[in-house]
Structures are given as structure tokens and as C-alpha cells.
Design a protein around this motif. Sequence first.
Motif, short mmCIF file in Angstrom:
data_model
loop_
_atom_site.label_atom_id
_atom_site.label_comp_id
_atom_site.label_asym_id
_atom_site.label_seq_id
_atom_site.Cartn_x
_atom_site.Cartn_y
_atom_site.Cartn_z
N SER A 83 14.54 63.94 19.63
CA SER A 83 15.90 64.35 19.98
C SER A 83 16.14 65.78 19.53
CB SER A 83 16.93 63.39 19.37
OG SER A 83 16.89 63.47 17.97
N GLY A 84 16.93 66.49 20.33
CA GLY A 84 17.28 67.87 19.98
C GLY A 84 16.54 68.89 20.80
N GLU A 85 17.10 70.08 20.86
CA GLU A 85 16.46 71.23 21.51
C GLU A 85 15.93 72.11 20.37
OE1 GLU A 85 15.36 72.76 24.39
OE2 GLU A 85 14.84 74.22 22.85
N GLY A 108 11.43 62.74 22.51
CA GLY A 108 12.62 63.30 23.13
C GLY A 108 12.59 63.45 24.62
N ASP A 109 11.76 64.33 25.13
CA ASP A 109 11.87 64.65 26.54
C ASP A 109 11.15 63.62 27.38
OD1 ASP A 109 13.43 66.83 26.18
OD2 ASP A 109 11.74 68.10 25.70
N GLN A 110 11.42 62.41 27.14
CA GLN A 110 10.82 61.25 27.77
C GLN A 110 9.34 61.22 27.56
OE1 GLN A 110 11.98 59.68 31.46
NE2 GLN A 110 13.88 59.11 30.59
N GLY A 148 22.57 67.75 27.12
CA GLY A 148 23.15 66.91 28.18
C GLY A 148 22.25 66.62 29.37
N CYS A 149 20.93 66.60 29.20
CA CYS A 149 20.07 66.26 30.34
C CYS A 149 20.40 64.84 30.81
CB CYS A 149 18.60 66.37 29.95
SG CYS A 149 18.14 68.02 29.41
N ARG A 150 20.47 64.70 32.12
CA ARG A 150 21.01 63.46 32.68
C ARG A 150 20.11 62.25 32.43
NH1 ARG A 150 21.89 63.76 38.90
NH2 ARG A 150 21.01 61.70 39.28
N PHE A 151 18.81 62.51 32.31
CA PHE A 151 17.86 61.40 32.20
C PHE A 151 17.60 61.00 30.75
CE2 PHE A 151 15.99 65.56 32.65
CZ PHE A 151 15.33 65.69 31.43
N CYS A 152 18.32 61.62 29.80
CA CYS A 152 17.92 61.51 28.40
C CYS A 152 19.03 60.89 27.55
CB CYS A 152 17.56 62.91 27.90
SG CYS A 152 17.36 63.01 26.14
N ALA A 153 18.68 59.86 26.80
CA ALA A 153 19.68 59.17 25.97
C ALA A 153 20.24 60.10 24.89
CB ALA A 153 19.05 57.93 25.34
N SER A 154 19.37 60.95 24.29
CA SER A 154 19.87 61.86 23.25
C SER A 154 20.88 62.83 23.82
CB SER A 154 18.72 62.66 22.64
OG SER A 154 17.87 61.80 21.95
N GLY A 155 20.60 63.29 25.04
CA GLY A 155 21.50 64.24 25.69
C GLY A 155 22.86 63.62 25.96
N GLN A 156 22.88 62.32 26.19
CA GLN A 156 24.16 61.65 26.45
C GLN A 156 24.96 61.46 25.16
OE1 GLN A 156 24.78 61.51 29.66
NE2 GLN A 156 22.67 62.25 29.87
N ALA A 165 11.32 56.40 24.76
CA ALA A 165 11.90 57.67 25.21
C ALA A 165 13.07 58.07 24.33
CB ALA A 165 12.32 57.54 26.66
N CYS A 166 13.35 59.33 24.46
CA CYS A 166 14.30 60.02 23.59
C CYS A 166 15.62 59.32 23.35
CB CYS A 166 14.58 61.36 24.25
SG CYS A 166 15.72 62.39 23.40
N GLY A 167 15.90 59.03 22.10
CA GLY A 167 17.24 58.61 21.70
C GLY A 167 17.61 57.19 22.04
N GLY A 204 20.89 63.86 17.63
CA GLY A 204 21.46 63.97 18.98
C GLY A 204 21.00 65.27 19.61
N CYS A 205 21.65 65.66 20.69
CA CYS A 205 21.27 66.91 21.37
C CYS A 205 22.45 67.41 22.20
CB CYS A 205 20.06 66.67 22.28
SG CYS A 205 19.51 68.19 23.10
N PRO A 206 22.69 68.72 22.18
CA PRO A 206 23.84 69.24 22.94
C PRO A 206 23.54 69.52 24.42
CG PRO A 206 22.80 71.03 21.73
CD PRO A 206 22.01 69.78 21.42
S1 SF4 Z 1 16.49 65.99 23.78
FE1 SF4 Z 1 15.45 67.24 25.34
S2 SF4 Z 1 15.66 66.06 27.25
FE2 SF4 Z 1 17.14 65.22 25.78
S3 SF4 Z 1 19.08 66.31 26.25
FE3 SF4 Z 1 18.03 67.42 24.61
S4 SF4 Z 1 16.84 69.00 25.66
FE4 SF4 Z 1 17.41 67.48 27.21
#
Ligand code: SF4
Length: 364
Positions: A166-168, A362-364, A120-128, A340-342, A116-118
Motif C-alpha cells: 500500500s502507498g505510493e 500493492g499494485d496488484q 485512488g487507483c480504481r482497481f486497488c483496495a488501498s487506493g479506495q 492484492a493491495c489493501g 493506505g494510499c492517496p
Molecule cells: S497502492 Fe498503488 S495501485 Fe493502489 S492506489 Fe496507491 S498507487 Fe494506486
Amino acid sequence: MMERKRELFGLGLDALEEFFLSLGLARYRSKQVYNWLYKKFVFDFAAMSDIAKGDREVLADKCSILPGEIEIAKTQRSADGLTEKVLLRYSDGALVESVLMEHDYGHSVCLSSQVGCPMGCRFCASGQQGLERDLTAAEILAQGAIFGKHLAEQGKRWSRLVVMGSGEPFLNYANVLAALDFFHRPDAWGLSYRHMTVSTCGIVPGIERLAREGKPINLAISLHSVRQEVRSALMPANKVYPFPSVLKAAAAYGADSGRQVTYEYILIAGLNHTEEDAELLASYLKGQNAAVNLIPANPVPDKGIERPAMKDCRAFCRRLQRAGLNATLRKEMGKDIAAACGQLRGAAAKAGVHEGGYSGAGDQ
Ligand code: SF4
């Protein structure tokens, strides 16, 4: 209590040798096992045919190979056969995606750095999905190894890797760097740092720390807008590290490392692809050793993310090029398998597949 087996994956040859000696095994066994793991991608002691049966039994009793005995929960291939995505399940049930892509120049692997990822980018499934946990260095390496095995069976190998799943990565800095350093080891895979890319949403201290490493690792920045209000709405990280500070750190990284910085820019209908957006972006990046990678958005209708018409995407790209930027409109890969991510992990979770997986891109 049962004795925990020692995980071998990601141990350097020197550490492996020391461990084998402690088990009473001959020194040369470490080199043999090392070759099986990293040159032949064999992850089963029983198949290591040049190791005496008794020694194989000691190894199976005392050691495990891949961390947590990862399973491939799901594999998807794109219709064009150029993209393969796996969902990996680690022993605690955590699901992570990784992606293998075939390009003109060879194969690249997209690795995840966190479950997952903390951010929270709006366009990204992992962020959600939020953050579940960091991956260990061995778990990051193992994603590459699983594809390495798959390619080795066809007489091929990957030639590039991107940490863009996924992940930062900069929030799991030590493990990501340890994994990249292992990919680079001449006695393992010997991958040049120049063929590795780390992608960040703009964690300035991480960019600065990577610069201090003095390694020619490529840097990619998820930019997506150079308007404060738009970028903050898309990427909460912009409120902590506003994009001008990210651009400054990235420019310094490019100058210090001599590597071209790539800016990822997802084109989202009605949000960030006007003529003015292009001019503003060009003015910020003018004079930098930079490339802009334009990516038509993967639609996420419930988040208001829609793709602009392709003619508008091409027009945006041309405007940047006319302004002197090295801009390209990304060739879409693996759309039919939701690369795309997640997205695979998200779909697995929704379907109740909580049974491990592999993610990437991850980042699409
Ligand atoms: S994986 Fe990348 S794009 Fe997705 S929420 Fe995390 S930082 Fe944002």
C-alpha cells in the motif's frame, strides 16, 4: 511525563554505538545488539544471552526495538503455502499489509510505504481507503524484519524486496530510500540494490529523483493502459503525469541505471486488452530495455473491474511477444488470501478489526 524510549530499529551501527556510550554501556555492546537484531532477528532484550543482565535491564528501560512495538494482527497463508500475508498493527492503530512470496529463486518480500494510499487507483483496495499517514523508515524496515525472523527460524532468508504494497513510494521518498539504504548496509543485511524494486503509479519527479541517486534499484511502473481516457479513468495520477511523460522518465531511468524497467499491466475485461491495445503498447515500448508484466485483474465488481478470459490474456501476451517485447503473464500467487493491495486491511476494517495489520502486494 514518562520518558519516551529510544527506538533502536533502523539505527546504523555508528549511531547505536554513540547512543550506547551515552547510556554508559560498553562500546562492544552495540555490536552485540546489532547482531541480535539484524543477523539473528531477535527483538527481545531478555533473549540476548551474551549481554549481562544489568545491561539488558538498562536497555529494556531506555529503549524499544521495533518501532511502536508492532503487533501482527493477522496472518494468512495461501493454500499452496507459497504466499504469506501479514497485517501489522502499529502503536497508533494503523494497519499495514506485507507479503512474503516463495519463488523458484528464493523468497521476496512486498513492503508497504504508506498506511493506505492517496492515489485512488480504481482497481486497488488501498487506493479506495485513502491515505492515513506515511510510514517511517523504521516501520518500513520492520516489515522486512518480521519476515526475516520467520524465515531465519527455518534457516532461510529473503533475497529480494519490492516496494509494491500500500502507498505510493515516491510520495514518501525519503523514508523509502532510507529503508532501502538500510537493507543495503553491508553490516546489516547487505541486500544488493539490484534485488530491490520500487513500483510507482507514475510520479515523474520521483522517477527523476531516483535516477539522480545513481543506485541500480529496479523501477516498476503501474501502466495498465496507453490510452489517455482509459488510464485517467483507472488512475487519477494520469491527469497530473500523463503516461507519455511517465514513459519518457522511465526510459531515461532505464538508460541511466542500466536496469530493465518493468511495466505492470493489469488486464481488465472490456477495457484494455484488445489487439489495438497490444499494438499501441508495443509501439510505445519499442526499442526500450523493458519488460511487461501482465496481470489478470482481481475482480472488484462494484468498481466495474472484471477479469478477461484466460485465453484472451494469453492472446494479449503473445501479441506483445510477437512485437518483440519481453512480456509475461504473471503466475498468480496468493489469490485465495486476497494478496492484492489493501484487501486484508480493508477486510479487517470492515470487520471492525481496527487492531493492526500487515499488508503488501500493492499494485496488484
Ligand atoms: S497502492 Fe498503488 S495501485 Fe493502489 S492506489 Fe496507491 S498507487 Fe494506486
